[in-house]
Scaffold this motif. Structure first.
Motif, PDB file in Angstrom:
ATOM      1  N   ALA A  72      58.974  39.341  17.264  1.00 37.70           N
ATOM      2  CA  ALA A  72      58.842  38.214  18.200  1.00 37.70           C
ATOM      3  C   ALA A  72      58.692  38.754  19.627  1.00 37.70           C
ATOM      4  CB  ALA A  72      60.056  37.298  18.109  1.00 37.70           C
ATOM      5  N   ILE A  73      57.902  38.070  20.429  1.00 36.54           N
ATOM      6  CA  ILE A  73      57.675  38.486  21.815  1.00 36.54           C
ATOM      7  C   ILE A  73      58.896  38.133  22.657  1.00 36.54           C
ATOM      8  CG2 ILE A  73      56.249  38.152  23.859  1.00 36.54           C
ATOM      9  CD1 ILE A  73      53.922  37.480  21.916  1.00 36.54           C
ATOM     10  N   VAL A  74      59.440  39.167  23.320  1.00 35.29           N
ATOM     11  CA  VAL A  74      60.591  38.988  24.206  1.00 35.29           C
ATOM     12  C   VAL A  74      60.109  38.808  25.640  1.00 35.29           C
ATOM     13  CG1 VAL A  74      62.677  40.089  25.111  1.00 35.29           C
ATOM     14  CG2 VAL A  74      62.063  40.380  22.706  1.00 35.29           C
ATOM     15  N   ASP A  75      59.067  39.551  26.025  1.00 31.41           N
ATOM     16  CA  ASP A  75      58.557  39.525  27.392  1.00 31.41           C
ATOM     17  C   ASP A  75      57.128  40.063  27.371  1.00 31.41           C
ATOM     18  OD1 ASP A  75      58.444  39.235  30.149  1.00 31.41           O
ATOM     19  OD2 ASP A  75      60.097  40.603  30.571  1.00 31.41           O
ATOM     20  N   THR A  76      56.387  39.825  28.435  1.00 28.54           N
ATOM     21  CA  THR A  76      55.039  40.375  28.587  1.00 28.54           C
ATOM     22  C   THR A  76      54.890  40.928  29.995  1.00 28.54           C
ATOM     23  OG1 THR A  76      54.067  38.299  29.346  1.00 28.54           O
ATOM     24  CG2 THR A  76      54.044  38.705  26.971  1.00 28.54           C
ATOM     25  N   ASP A  77      53.925  41.802  30.154  1.00 28.62           N
ATOM     26  CA  ASP A  77      53.615  42.364  31.467  1.00 28.62           C
ATOM     27  C   ASP A  77      52.175  42.851  31.432  1.00 28.62           C
ATOM     28  OD1 ASP A  77      53.979  43.174  34.093  1.00 28.62           O
ATOM     29  OD2 ASP A  77      55.751  44.387  33.662  1.00 28.62           O
ATOM     30  N   PHE A  78      51.601  43.142  32.595  1.00 29.05           N
ATOM     31  CA  PHE A  78      50.234  43.657  32.640  1.00 29.05           C
ATOM     32  C   PHE A  78      50.045  44.506  33.882  1.00 29.05           C
ATOM     33  CE2 PHE A  78      49.823  40.133  35.501  1.00 29.05           C
ATOM     34  CZ  PHE A  78      48.866  40.535  36.411  1.00 29.05           C
ATOM     35  N   THR A  79      48.967  45.251  33.872  1.00 31.56           N
ATOM     36  CA  THR A  79      48.536  45.994  35.052  1.00 31.56           C
ATOM     37  C   THR A  79      47.019  46.108  35.008  1.00 31.56           C
ATOM     38  OG1 THR A  79      48.904  47.966  36.400  1.00 31.56           O
ATOM     39  CG2 THR A  79      48.631  48.320  34.032  1.00 31.56           C
ATOM     40  N   TYR A  80      46.430  46.324  36.165  1.00 31.13           N
ATOM     41  CA  TYR A  80      45.015  46.668  36.214  1.00 31.13           C
ATOM     42  C   TYR A  80      44.928  48.181  36.090  1.00 31.13           C
ATOM     43  CZ  TYR A  80      43.438  42.028  37.459  1.00 31.13           C
ATOM     44  OH  TYR A  80      43.135  40.698  37.431  1.00 31.13           O
ATOM     45  N   ALA A  81      44.428  48.664  34.959  1.00 27.31           N
ATOM     46  CA  ALA A  81      44.222  50.098  34.793  1.00 27.31           C
ATOM     47  C   ALA A  81      43.074  50.556  35.674  1.00 27.31           C
ATOM     48  CB  ALA A  81      43.930  50.423  33.324  1.00 27.31           C
ATOM     49  N   VAL A  82      42.123  49.675  35.886  1.00 25.58           N
ATOM     50  CA  VAL A  82      40.952  49.961  36.718  1.00 25.58           C
ATOM     51  C   VAL A  82      40.735  48.769  37.629  1.00 25.58           C
ATOM     52  CG1 VAL A  82      38.470  50.436  36.707  1.00 25.58           C
ATOM     53  CG2 VAL A  82      39.916  51.309  34.857  1.00 25.58           C
ATOM     54  N   GLY A  83      40.483  49.034  38.893  1.00 25.05           N
ATOM     55  CA  GLY A  83      40.208  47.981  39.863  1.00 25.05           C
ATOM     56  C   GLY A  83      38.728  47.878  40.164  1.00 25.05           C
ATOM     57  N   GLY A  84      38.430  47.535  41.394  1.00 21.17           N
ATOM     58  CA  GLY A  84      37.052  47.355  41.829  1.00 21.17           C
ATOM     59  C   GLY A  84      36.247  48.638  41.882  1.00 21.17           C
ATOM     60  N   GLU A  85      36.928  49.787  41.820  1.00 22.98           N
ATOM     61  CA  GLU A  85      36.205  51.067  41.844  1.00 22.98           C
ATOM     62  C   GLU A  85      35.407  51.297  40.568  1.00 22.98           C
ATOM     63  OE1 GLU A  85      40.076  52.165  39.773  1.00 22.98           O
ATOM     64  OE2 GLU A  85      39.441  50.727  41.287  1.00 22.98           O
ATOM     65  N   GLY A  86      35.801  50.636  39.479  1.00 17.45           N
ATOM     66  CA  GLY A  86      35.066  50.725  38.223  1.00 17.45           C
ATOM     67  C   GLY A  86      35.417  51.952  37.399  1.00 17.45           C
TER      68      GLY A  86
END
Length: 114
Positions: A72-86
């Motif tokens: 079961a999902i307890v929590d979630t998180d995210f990040t941008y591994a790549v931004g506008g630089e591509g």
């Protein structure tokens, strides 16, 4: 004269193009050397994303779902591994997601989101 413009068709075309670009990103960005671990009061998901496709992708977002022992999902998180630089073809980029731990968190699953 009369000017008519079908907004609905234009929106459908834009939405279809967005879906096609998202699908290309999902097929072209692959994970490497991902580790999920706890340290102190935080859970970590660290690794690399690599572009195995032929197009440069911007704003590659990695999401992690922190799971309990039953899945079961307890929590979630995210990040941008790549931004506008591509991320160009054959390039790789490291990422790290650090989330305050919860005693219920046992593991996590990660994936690319648009």
């Amino acid at each position: 004269g009369i000017f008519a413009y079908k907004v609905g068709d234009t929106m459908n075309t834009i939405e279809q193009q967005r879906k096609t670009e998202t699908q290309a990103k999902l097929e072209s960005i692959k994970f490497e050397d991902v580790r999920i671990f706890d340290r102190g009061n935080y859970m970590y998901c660290e690794g690399k994303v690599r572009n195995i496709g032929t197009k440069t992708f911007e704003f590659v977002k990695v999401k992690v779902e922190w799971l309990d022992k039953s899945g079961a999902i307890v929590d979630t998180d995210f990040t941008y591994a790549v931004g506008g630089e591509g991320l160009a073809p054959n390039e790789a980029k490291s990422f790290s997601i650090m989330t305050p731990s919860d005693p219920k968190m046992q593991t996590g699953r990660y994936y690319i989101i648009e």
